[in-house]
Enzyme design. Structure first.
Site, PDB file in Angstrom:
ATOM      1  N   GLU A  22      -0.699  -2.229  -3.566  1.00  0.00           N
ATOM      2  CA  GLU A  22      -0.237  -2.254  -2.185  1.00  0.00           C
ATOM      3  C   GLU A  22       1.279  -2.065  -2.178  1.00  0.00           C
ATOM      4  O   GLU A  22       2.003  -2.846  -2.800  1.00  0.00           O
ATOM      5  CB  GLU A  22      -0.601  -3.585  -1.517  1.00  0.00           C
ATOM      6  CG  GLU A  22      -2.089  -3.766  -1.310  1.00  0.00           C
ATOM      7  CD  GLU A  22      -2.448  -5.114  -0.710  1.00  0.00           C
ATOM      8  OE1 GLU A  22      -3.317  -5.172   0.171  1.00  0.00           O
ATOM      9  OE2 GLU A  22      -1.848  -6.141  -1.132  1.00  0.00           O
ATOM     10  N   HIS A  37       2.475  -4.719  -4.934  1.00  0.00           N
ATOM     11  CA  HIS A  37       1.480  -5.750  -5.236  1.00  0.00           C
ATOM     12  C   HIS A  37       0.349  -5.169  -6.070  1.00  0.00           C
ATOM     13  O   HIS A  37      -0.536  -4.486  -5.561  1.00  0.00           O
ATOM     14  CB  HIS A  37       0.928  -6.353  -3.933  1.00  0.00           C
ATOM     15  CG  HIS A  37      -0.104  -7.406  -4.165  1.00  0.00           C
ATOM     16  ND1 HIS A  37      -1.191  -7.593  -3.358  1.00  0.00           N
ATOM     17  CD2 HIS A  37      -0.205  -8.342  -5.158  1.00  0.00           C
ATOM     18  CE1 HIS A  37      -1.930  -8.585  -3.822  1.00  0.00           C
ATOM     19  NE2 HIS A  37      -1.353  -9.056  -4.911  1.00  0.00           N
ATOM     20  N   ASN A  57      -5.641  -9.309   1.236  1.00  0.00           N
ATOM     21  CA  ASN A  57      -5.749 -10.752   1.454  1.00  0.00           C
ATOM     22  C   ASN A  57      -5.801 -11.126   2.922  1.00  0.00           C
ATOM     23  O   ASN A  57      -6.156 -12.253   3.265  1.00  0.00           O
ATOM     24  CB  ASN A  57      -4.587 -11.471   0.765  1.00  0.00           C
ATOM     25  CG  ASN A  57      -4.827 -11.633  -0.721  1.00  0.00           C
ATOM     26  OD1 ASN A  57      -5.964 -11.760  -1.163  1.00  0.00           O
ATOM     27  ND2 ASN A  57      -3.763 -11.600  -1.511  1.00  0.00           N
ATOM     28  N   SER A  94       2.054 -11.787  -3.720  1.00  0.00           N
ATOM     29  CA  SER A  94       0.774 -11.574  -3.052  1.00  0.00           C
ATOM     30  C   SER A  94       0.694 -12.332  -1.739  1.00  0.00           C
ATOM     31  O   SER A  94      -0.204 -12.073  -0.931  1.00  0.00           O
ATOM     32  CB  SER A  94      -0.378 -12.021  -3.953  1.00  0.00           C
ATOM     33  OG  SER A  94      -0.265 -13.406  -4.248  1.00  0.00           O
TER      34      SER A  94
END
Length: 504
Positions: free
Chosen positions: A156, A144, A194, A123
């Site tokens: 992802e 991910h 993120n 991540s």
């Protein structure tokens, strides 16, 4: 390139929460799955835990007993990596340490066939850096998953610098065949979610650090006005302050300490104190038995004004004009320009948050951006030292007449929701301009990955072309650190197209 055939074996290395979740997803999709962990006995324990979860699905009529039995027969704990030789895909969910992941994939290169796809669930680490240690990094891709993997739909699919397009496409289609919603992105710090989610936490912490509002009030405004599922403080308590800060710090460092991604000093102190959130019983909030829940600041009842004067159509807050009339309050002298303010009977102004501060005006109250002013149950107002009590009272009474609870915060330019959304929109535009992902994939990722009520581009279209840019530009003038400097991509979005349309 199509998805992996269901007869092909999927290997999962690492049997923690994420490893078990990913293994369950592949297993339920129909693949044989091999589990491996470096700690002896962990793979067998993880297999038993997965079967127990499948048993619960059967009990809840979400899976048939026959499907459970077939899945259990396909789940194979492995005693050593050599048993992965026949795998067509191997995913790792081991510790977030670059050296550990590189060492694992180097070992796998000597075991699996040339056509085996290798995937990392990292991540925060660079897929490119992980692949840098391999002889053939073209088959390494980031997959991910979000926790809990069996429940959350987003994946992802991250292409490193050396990832071959056929490998990325195969991984993408495989994730989709497993019932997930994949989004494609380049190997950039934080990937999509993120990276773009950082302002949601950062701006809430900044308002708190400026002593403009307490955590409970900020959270309530983000939920009840902004439409977010949870506020930043309660969400980081749920995630774990150490985990959330670690991701923030990783993204900040990966962007060469770019001030736009700077960690929060207040959160650092919280982590240093050991108050990590729900898991330790105390974070921003106290979770001890008997602890009183923190309540947001809510203004006492105030008298409604008899009328307001509208100077402009209020922009993104235009719906308020109809709501004010429906509440029986007269709206006078409404113009059709792009103004965003109301004049109250006291002569003071009520202005949609725009990045300016009340210090620059003698008698003004700012009101925050709402996802939906009709559905919002709370509105934040910001008053400065020079705001007259009568003006503030009229502003409070106006929104209370519209059925809203009112939270009065300190003089915070950009308020809470407005500055948060503007920064999210800016990072999204910047990401597209830099080839990170498409607008559609970014909107999908933010809605599914972190439950945002709207994707950044959906929000951008709703706000109008120049709202986010102008707000950030005003904030940047007042805080020239670079934190709020709008990106070139946002500037182009706000003004370049407008000028072309005006010239046509």
């Amino acid at each position: 390139m199509t998805a992996l055939d269901l007869s092909s074996t999927v290997g999962v290395v690492g049997t923690g929460t994420m490893g078990q979740g990913i293994a369950q997803v592949a297993l339920v999709a129909g693949h044989p799955v091999r589990l491996y962990d470096t700690v002896p006995g962990r793979a067998e324990e993880a297999a038993a835990a997965i079967v127990a979860r499948l048993d619960r699905l059967v009990e809840k009529d979400r899976m048939t007993a026959a499907a459970r039995d077939a899945a259990r027969a396909r789940l194979l704990p492995a005693g050593e990596l050599a048993e992965f030789a026949d795998c067509t895909l191997v995913l790792e969910a081991v510790l977030e340490r670059l050296e550990a992941k590189q060492e694992l994939f180097r070992a796998l290169e000597d075991i699996v066939g040339e056509d085996c796809l290798l995937a990392t669930n990292t991540s925060s680490l660079s897929v490119t850096a992980i692949g840098g240690a391999l002889r053939n990094a073209s088959r390494l891709v980031g997959l991910h998953f979000f926790n809990p993997a069996p429940l959350l739909p987003l994946v992802e699919v991250v292409s490193g610098f050396a990832t071959d397009v056929t490998s990325a496409t195969r991984a993408f289609e495989t994730a989709r065949s497993w019932g997930k919603t994949p989004v494609a992105c380049a190997d950039t710090p934080g990937f999509i979610v993120n990276r773009i989610a950082r302002p949601f936490y950062a701006e809430a912490f900044a308002v708190y650090e400026a002593q403009a509002a307490d955590p409970a009030t900020i959270d309530a405004v983000l939920r009840e006005c902004g439409g977010f599922r949870m506020g930043a403080f309660e969400l980081t308590d749920l995630i774990g302050q150490d985990v959330n800060e670690s991701v923030t710090h990783s993204v900040w460092q990966a962007f060469f300490q770019d001030v736009r991604f700077a960690p929060s000093l207040a959160q650092r102190r919280l982590v240093e104190s050991g108050r990590l959130g729900r898991k330790t019983g105390h974070g921003w909030y106290d979770y001890a038995d008997g602890a009183e829940p923190a309540e947001p600041h809510t203004a006492e009842p105030a008298d409604r004004p008899a009328y307001v004067v509208a100077e402009g159509g209020l922009g993104p807050a235009a719906e308020l004009l109809a709501m004010i009339r429906e509440a029986g309050i007269q709206v006078r002298d409404e113009d059709e320009d792009h103004g965003t303010r109301l004049v109250l009977p006291s002569g003071g102004q009520l202005v949609l948050a725009d990045g300016q501060t009340s210090v620059e005006f003698r008698d003004v109250v700012y009101f925050d951006l709402a996802l939906d002013y009709r559905r919002a149950t709370r509105i934040a107002l910001s008053a400065g030292h020079d705001t007259l009590p009568q003006t503030l009272g009229e502003a409070i009474g106006l929104f209370q007449a519209l059925g809203k609870q009112v939270s009065v915060i300190g003089d915070a330019p950009g308020m809470i929701v407005a500055r948060t959304v503007a920064r999210i929109v800016d990072l999204a535009h910047d990401a597209v301009a830099k080839g990170v992902a498409t607008e559609e994939d970014i909107d999908t990722a933010m809605r599914l990955g972190v439950n945002y009520p709207l994707g950044p581009f959906e929000w951008s279209r709703r706000l109008g072309r120049d709202f986010a840019y102008d707000l950030l530009d005003d904030l940047h003038l007042r805080d020239p650190s670079g934190r709020y400097a709008p990106s070139l991509a946002l500037y182009r979005h706000a003004y370049a197209t407008e000028k072309r349309e005006g010239a046509s």
